[in-house]
Design an enzyme around this catalytic site. Structure first.
Site, PDB file in Angstrom:
ATOM      1  N   ASP A 289      81.682 -41.609  64.657  1.00 52.21           N
ATOM      2  CA  ASP A 289      80.267 -41.931  64.528  1.00 52.21           C
ATOM      3  C   ASP A 289      79.819 -41.970  63.068  1.00 52.21           C
ATOM      4  O   ASP A 289      80.157 -41.088  62.288  1.00 52.21           O
ATOM      5  CB  ASP A 289      79.454 -40.856  65.282  1.00 52.21           C
ATOM      6  CG  ASP A 289      77.976 -41.173  65.325  1.00 52.21           C
ATOM      7  OD1 ASP A 289      77.622 -42.199  65.912  1.00 52.21           O
ATOM      8  OD2 ASP A 289      77.176 -40.389  64.767  1.00 52.21           O
ATOM      9  N   GLU A 331      82.617 -46.700  63.687  1.00 52.36           N
ATOM     10  CA  GLU A 331      81.268 -47.190  63.920  1.00 52.36           C
ATOM     11  C   GLU A 331      80.602 -47.348  62.560  1.00 52.36           C
ATOM     12  O   GLU A 331      79.979 -46.442  62.030  1.00 52.36           O
ATOM     13  CB  GLU A 331      80.441 -46.230  64.795  1.00 52.36           C
ATOM     14  CG  GLU A 331      79.120 -46.842  65.232  1.00 52.36           C
ATOM     15  CD  GLU A 331      77.861 -46.160  64.717  1.00 52.36           C
ATOM     16  OE1 GLU A 331      76.776 -46.712  64.900  1.00 52.36           O
ATOM     17  OE2 GLU A 331      77.949 -45.075  64.119  1.00 52.36           O
TER      18      GLU A 331
HETATM   19  C1  GLC Z   1      75.257 -43.603  65.585  1.00 51.16           C
HETATM   20  C2  GLC Z   1      74.863 -43.637  67.037  1.00 51.16           C
HETATM   21  C3  GLC Z   1      73.388 -43.578  67.133  1.00 51.16           C
HETATM   22  C4  GLC Z   1      72.914 -42.317  66.482  1.00 51.16           C
HETATM   23  C5  GLC Z   1      73.461 -42.176  65.074  1.00 51.16           C
HETATM   24  C6  GLC Z   1      73.312 -40.780  64.602  1.00 51.16           C
HETATM   25  O1  GLC Z   1      74.830 -44.693  64.889  1.00 51.16           O
HETATM   26  O2  GLC Z   1      75.374 -44.792  67.635  1.00 51.16           O
HETATM   27  O3  GLC Z   1      72.959 -43.665  68.457  1.00 51.16           O
HETATM   28  O4  GLC Z   1      71.517 -42.345  66.425  1.00 51.16           O
HETATM   29  O5  GLC Z   1      74.828 -42.437  64.994  1.00 51.16           O
HETATM   30  O6  GLC Z   1      74.267 -39.949  65.211  1.00 51.16           O
HETATM   31  C1  GLC Z   2      73.867 -46.615  62.457  1.00 56.82           C
HETATM   32  C2  GLC Z   2      73.403 -47.751  61.538  1.00 56.82           C
HETATM   33  C3  GLC Z   2      71.976 -48.066  61.710  1.00 56.82           C
HETATM   34  C4  GLC Z   2      71.644 -47.926  63.145  1.00 56.82           C
HETATM   35  C5  GLC Z   2      71.709 -46.473  63.514  1.00 56.82           C
HETATM   36  C6  GLC Z   2      71.617 -46.207  64.970  1.00 56.82           C
HETATM   37  O1  GLC Z   2      74.761 -45.790  61.864  1.00 56.82           O
HETATM   38  O2  GLC Z   2      73.761 -47.638  60.221  1.00 56.82           O
HETATM   39  O3  GLC Z   2      71.691 -49.357  61.247  1.00 56.82           O
HETATM   40  O4  GLC Z   2      70.369 -48.414  63.391  1.00 56.82           O
HETATM   41  O5  GLC Z   2      72.850 -45.867  63.031  1.00 56.82           O
HETATM   42  O6  GLC Z   2      70.571 -46.817  65.563  1.00 56.82           O
END
Ligand code: GLC
Ligand code: GLC
Length: 637
Positions: A289, A331
């Site tokens: 993540d 991610e």
């Molecule tokens: C990732 C997840 C998102 C979450 C963020 C913080 O982007 O997909 O849902 O808000 O990380 O953990």
């Molecule tokens: C992700 C992205 C951001 C996204 C969020 C989750 O890590 O960097 O653009 O909107 O976390 O919503």
């Protein structure tokens, strides 16, 4: 600076001595021998990475030694069936490149109430053809605010509402027995503010304060914030939040998600321990993540720093030693050049493909494919031993992460185009069929992203007659360009936006909940009735799944560009042995013809795999509005 080979050798001996002393940790048996063999293979690299990160500290070798002892212990404790999986995957390392791969993702509570509920849906997962199931965060988390579980209070405890760790282990085993790999998030950038480490830090414990980025006053936070972008500006401005005692802690996302300090090797070791714990529960793929944010350095944007890669490679090397079949999925929802940097067999073998995702939506809105075609041509092919995870949408917002430089080459202004896309998807543009909701609209920077389910964004809610065709078209791209297709479960029956989300405790301020509906039971009940939209979507997707599974050309990720000479029609080739698949996808609202001349590089007789019929390319191909074909073709004689 010491010669790195000298460092390697001295530290290797040091670690080996420690391992030998811990005979109880690593027994003199075939299992112990397997670890020692992998140690010989991977230690030099791990040592180099660890030294790069922590070599300036006097205790770095002690830390590394402790890490290796921890890895050895974790290996010794690894259940025999997972060791068998490790051995099997060692000989079949390309298993995840198969044309039979199909992913599904869901929240445990919303889709199935709890882990038992997930288990009860196994027959359905098999009906669908899943080989990969991503259960979104299911760990202990604060209530009611937990960012959908992405704020973790313990990596070793399942949220009691969902079940227990024993149940998760059993579920992993049962999925595996049914050919489905369990995918779970490794949320390693931050913990929740209720994690034991965070509580101790907040109480003033100096050792645990060092687990986070905590400062006594605003001096350092102000300095960092000069260069750091705001991720959740609706939640709090900047990147820091104030603690009760007046100190400031780094929180990239929500106020209750505190970023871990990987400059501290204790944090690396602690999180490596949590990672190996999850691996030993039977998790086969870890979704890493928020990888972009894991290293901070004053005077930089604190995203995608070189050390973020070093860290991931070090975590990867730890897995190679102690849980060798585990894969990482990156991610990184960032600039496409940066996304690519995480994709490497020694770093993340898998990666979300946010560029393709965003550009599918872009092509739907513009009815033109130039940006998407350019992305396939320029940015799709990735190193051997890695794979994309292709998706139409996720549980997160849709952000317009294309490169402005790429767009400029096509005469498109990135800033203006994003404004157009945002207004299109919130139905403020003539001709829009979309019912989206803005996410993190930031008037100060002009940044905004989009929330909405696939079906609501593609016209099913709006009553558009083309909605089903568009839904299938979008998925056809994710299913055939190369990589693992990943379905947001419920989208295969056309689930719609859930406008009740704001009534749920803790969800009102986060519009992403609009596209995270509960299990759409009535829609699933109609999935075998082709006269209903859900039946039509389901039948179309099932067809794609079965055709894909029997088309070896669709394995792996390699793609060859194909120009259709038509602004509304996307084309690409997937080379196989002898034959290849030519995919054509019409994003325009009218029928389109691809001429015989354009297709003349192929033999005239081809097979339309989805229709199951023969076609002649010397007559040209006509595609209906939002129509697509996967043609098995051979080169012209
Ligand atoms: C990732 C997840 C998102 C979450 C963020 C913080 O982007 O997909 O849902 O808000 O990380 O953990
Ligand atoms: C992700 C992205 C951001 C996204 C969020 C989750 O890590 O960097 O653009 O909107 O976390 O919503």
């Amino acid at each position: 600076m010491v010669e790195s080979t000298v460092v390697d050798e001295a530290s290797r001996l040091h670690v080996l001595t420690a391992l030998a002393a811990g005979a109880d940790i690593l027994p003199e048996d075939p299992d112990g021998a397997a670890f020692r063999r992998r140690f010989d293979l991977h230690f030099p690299e791990l040592c180099r990475l660890f030294h790069d990160l922590y070599g300036s500290r006097p205790d770095w070798l002690e830390q590394l030694t402790a890490l290796l002892l921890q890895a050895a212990r974790s290996w010794t404790e690894r259940p025999p069936e997972l060791k068998a999986l490790d051995a099997e995957r060692e000989h079949n390392s390309g298993w995840f490149q198969s044309e039979r791969m199909l992913g599904g993702v869901c929240y445990v509570d919303r889709y199935a109430a709890d882990l038992d509920g997930v288990r009860a849906r196994l027959p359905y997962f098999k009906e669908l053809g899943l080989s990969y199931l991503h259960l979104m965060p299911l760990f202990l988390a604060p209530e009611p605010l937990s960012d959908g579980g992405y704020a973790v209070s313990s990596y070793r405890k399942v949220n009691p509402k969902l079940g227990t760790m024993e149940q998760l282990r059993a579920l992993a085993a049962e999925l595996r027995a049914n050919g489905i790999s369990l995918v779970v998030d490794f949320i390693f950038n931050h913990t929740s503010n209720e994690h034991e480490w965070a509580r101790k830090a907040a109480a003033g414990d100096a050792d645990y304060s060092d687990y986070y980025w905590i400062y006594p006053d605003r001096k350092m936070p102000d300095a960092f914030e000069e260069d750091v972008r705001e991720i959740f500006p609706d939640d709090h401005p900047g990147s820091f939040v104030e603690l009760a005692d007046g100190r400031w802690v780094w929180a990239t996302f929500h106020t209750f998600q505190w970023d871990l300090n990987y400059a501290n090797p204790e944090v690396f070791r602690a999180m490596a321990g949590e990672m190996l714990f999850l691996a030993n529960q039977g998790v086969e793929i870890l979704r890493m993540d928020a990888v972009a944010f894991i290293w901070k350095q004053l005077g930089t944007p604190c995203e995608n720093l070189p050390e973020a890669h070093t860290l991931l490679q070090a975590f990867n090397a730890v897995c190679r030693l102690a849980a060798p079949s585990v894969l990482f999925k990156s991610e990184a929802i960032v600039h496409p050049d940066e996304v690519a940097q995480y994709i490497d067999p020694a770093e993340c073998q898998l990666s979300y493909n946010p560029l393709q995702m965003a550009l599918i939506w872009e092509a739907m809105a513009t009815r033109e494919v130039s940006l998407l075609a350019q992305a396939l041509e320029r940015r799709h092919n990735i190193p051997a031993g890695t794979s994309w995870v292709n998706y139409v949408r996720s549980h997160d917002d849709i952000g317009w992460t294309f490169a402005d430089e790429d767009a400029a080459e096509l005469g498109i202004n990135g800033y203006d185009h994003r404004r157009f896309l945002n207004s299109f998807y919130v139905n403020r543009f003539p001709g829009s069929f979309a019912r989206g909701v803005p996410f993190q609209d930031n008037p100060r920077t002009g940044d905004c992203r989009i929330s909405g389910t696939t079906a609501s964004l593609l016209g099913l809610e709006d009553g558009s007659s083309q909605a089903v065709a568009r839904i299938l078209l979008a998925h056809s791209v994710a299913f055939s360009t190369g990589g693992i297709p990943l379905l947001y479960l419920g989208d295969e029956v056309g689930q719609l936006n859930d406008y009740q989300y704001a009534l749920e405790e803790g969800h009102g301020a986060d519009s992403r909940w609009v596209h995270r509906p509960h299990f759409p039971a009535e829609r699933y009940a109609r999935r075998h009735r082709p006269s209903t939209p859900e039946g039509a979507v389901f039948a179309g997707l099932r067809k794609m799944v079965s055709v894909r599974a029997s088309a070896p050309e669709l394995a792996g990720t390699r793609l060859v560009e194909f120009s259709t000479n038509n602004a509304g029609v996307l084309g690409y080739q997937r080379p196989g042995a002898g034959t290849q698949i030519l995919a054509l996808a019409n994003f325009s609202d009218g029928p389109q013809t691809i001429s015989a001349a354009t297709l003349s590089g192929f033999a005239a007789d081809a097979v339309d795999l989805l229709a199951g019929s023969k076609v002649r390319l010397d007559e040209g191909i006509v595609l209906g509005p939002h129509g697509f074909v996967w043609l098995r073709v051979r080169a012209a004689p």
